[in-house]
Design a protein around this motif. Structure first.
Motif, PDB file in Angstrom:
ATOM      1  N   ASN A 121      -3.171   6.110  -0.304  1.00 56.87           N
ATOM      2  CA  ASN A 121      -1.650   6.372  -1.119  1.00 56.87           C
ATOM      3  C   ASN A 121      -0.992   6.753  -0.461  1.00 56.87           C
ATOM      4  O   ASN A 121       0.643   6.730  -1.183  1.00 56.87           O
ATOM      5  N   GLY A 122      -0.738   7.088   1.614  1.00 58.38           N
ATOM      6  CA  GLY A 122       0.493   7.980   1.528  1.00 58.38           C
ATOM      7  C   GLY A 122       0.768   9.242   1.212  1.00 58.38           C
ATOM      8  O   GLY A 122       1.245   9.760   1.426  1.00 58.38           O
ATOM      9  N   ASN A 174      12.014   1.376  -2.106  1.00 57.43           N
ATOM     10  CA  ASN A 174      10.936   1.081  -1.235  1.00 57.43           C
ATOM     11  C   ASN A 174      11.026  -0.354  -0.436  1.00 57.43           C
ATOM     12  O   ASN A 174      12.014  -1.045  -0.446  1.00 57.43           O
ATOM     13  N   MET A 239       2.048  -3.805   0.575  1.00 57.35           N
ATOM     14  CA  MET A 239       2.180  -2.834  -0.070  1.00 57.35           C
ATOM     15  C   MET A 239       2.967  -2.411  -0.011  1.00 57.35           C
ATOM     16  O   MET A 239       4.393  -2.522   0.118  1.00 57.35           O
ATOM     17  N   GLN A 241       5.973   0.635  -0.287  1.00 61.47           N
ATOM     18  CA  GLN A 241       6.156   1.860   0.297  1.00 61.47           C
ATOM     19  C   GLN A 241       7.581   2.583   0.026  1.00 61.47           C
ATOM     20  O   GLN A 241       8.387   2.091   0.758  1.00 61.47           O
ATOM     21  N   ILE A 248       3.079   5.701  -1.320  1.00 64.10           N
ATOM     22  CA  ILE A 248       2.598   4.088  -2.058  1.00 64.10           C
ATOM     23  C   ILE A 248       2.680   3.865  -3.176  1.00 64.10           C
ATOM     24  O   ILE A 248       1.599   4.951  -4.013  1.00 64.10           O
TER      25      ILE A 248
END
Length: 256
Positions: A121-122, A174, A239, A241, A248
């Motif tokens: 998930n970053g 994002n 996604m 992000q 994310i």
């Protein structure tokens, strides 16, 4: 392995305590999920290379997770980096942009750059072949809800896919990322650390493109597709992000 037998009374006490702890954790997890609308997910980004002898175990672990995920919101993405190519074997799936993405994560997390590295998930990273760490990271991701969501519908055309998207929640500045994913691939390695091995890969990212989210959080765009793309052996994963932090906030497979 030597086994240690636990006295009966002690075992009952320990099991009772463990049951209470497990029940509390489940209750807390359910409460958190309800608070966050239950839109939990786990994006697993594996940075790997056919030139790295430590990577096949990570590839195998991610393949098993992909198989066992079923309908759970778990999205596996394997990026083949190119910085191993100079050491005897050129990975045909590698691209410079995937190495650049990993280096960007190294600044955002922060973390070292290595293979096999798994970013979830970053937000967190671990060794991609460490099953315990990977399992814990997935559990943490699925236990944390999010207020954002993403929906994608795509229509295939010759050489491309036209898609529409809809985003909900606070997504700020994002971006929408679309990964073109080949579900399975096999390669025979003739040189380098894996010389003589036939390697099996899953969820190989063959292209990754970024799109700016339009006002109103609905929009349409198109993405180029490689030759041989079909709905059985390939898929599109989207996604949402934050390019500054790497976090994310939503993910989804495109409905083709």
């Amino acid at each position: 392995m030597k086994q240690v037998m636990m006295p009966a009374i002690g075992a009952v006490i320990v099991l009772t305590l463990l049951s209470a702890v497990f029940a509390n954790r489940v209750s807390a997890s359910k409460k958190q999920t309800r608070t966050n609308n239950g839109n939990s997910f786990a994006v697993l980004e594996l940075f790997t290379s056919e030139g790295c002898s430590s990577c096949p175990p990570a590839d195998a672990l991610l393949a098993r997770i992909q198989t066992e995920a079923g309908n759970k919101p778990i999205y596996v993405l394997a990026y083949h980096v190119d910085y191993w190519n100079r050491l005897g074997w050129k990975d045909v799936f590698s691209q410079p942009q995937y190495s650049k993405r990993q280096y960007q994560y190294s600044q955002q997390l922060p973390s070292q750059v290595y293979t096999p590295q798994l970013v979830v998930n970053g937000q967190t990273s671990c060794i991609g072949s460490d099953e315990s760490a990977v399992t814990n990271a997935i559990g943490d991701a699925l236990g944390n809800g999010t207020t954002a969501s993403l929906g994608i519908k795509a229509q295939l055309q010759p050489g491309k896919a036209n898609f529409t998207y809809e985003v909900t929640g606070n997504t700020g500045n994002n971006q929408l990322l679309i990964a073109v994913v080949q579900k399975h691939a096999v390669s025979k390695v003739e040189r380098g650390e894996n010389e003589g091995r036939t390697l099996s890969h899953v969820q190989v990212v063959r292209d990754l493109q970024a799109f700016k989210l339009r006002d109103g959080k609905q929009g349409a765009a198109s993405i180029h597709l490689p030759d041989g793309f079909n709905t059985q052996d390939w898929e599109l994963i989207g996604m949402i992000q934050d390019p500054e932090t790497g976090v994310i906030s939503a993910a989804a497979r495109a409905s083709l």
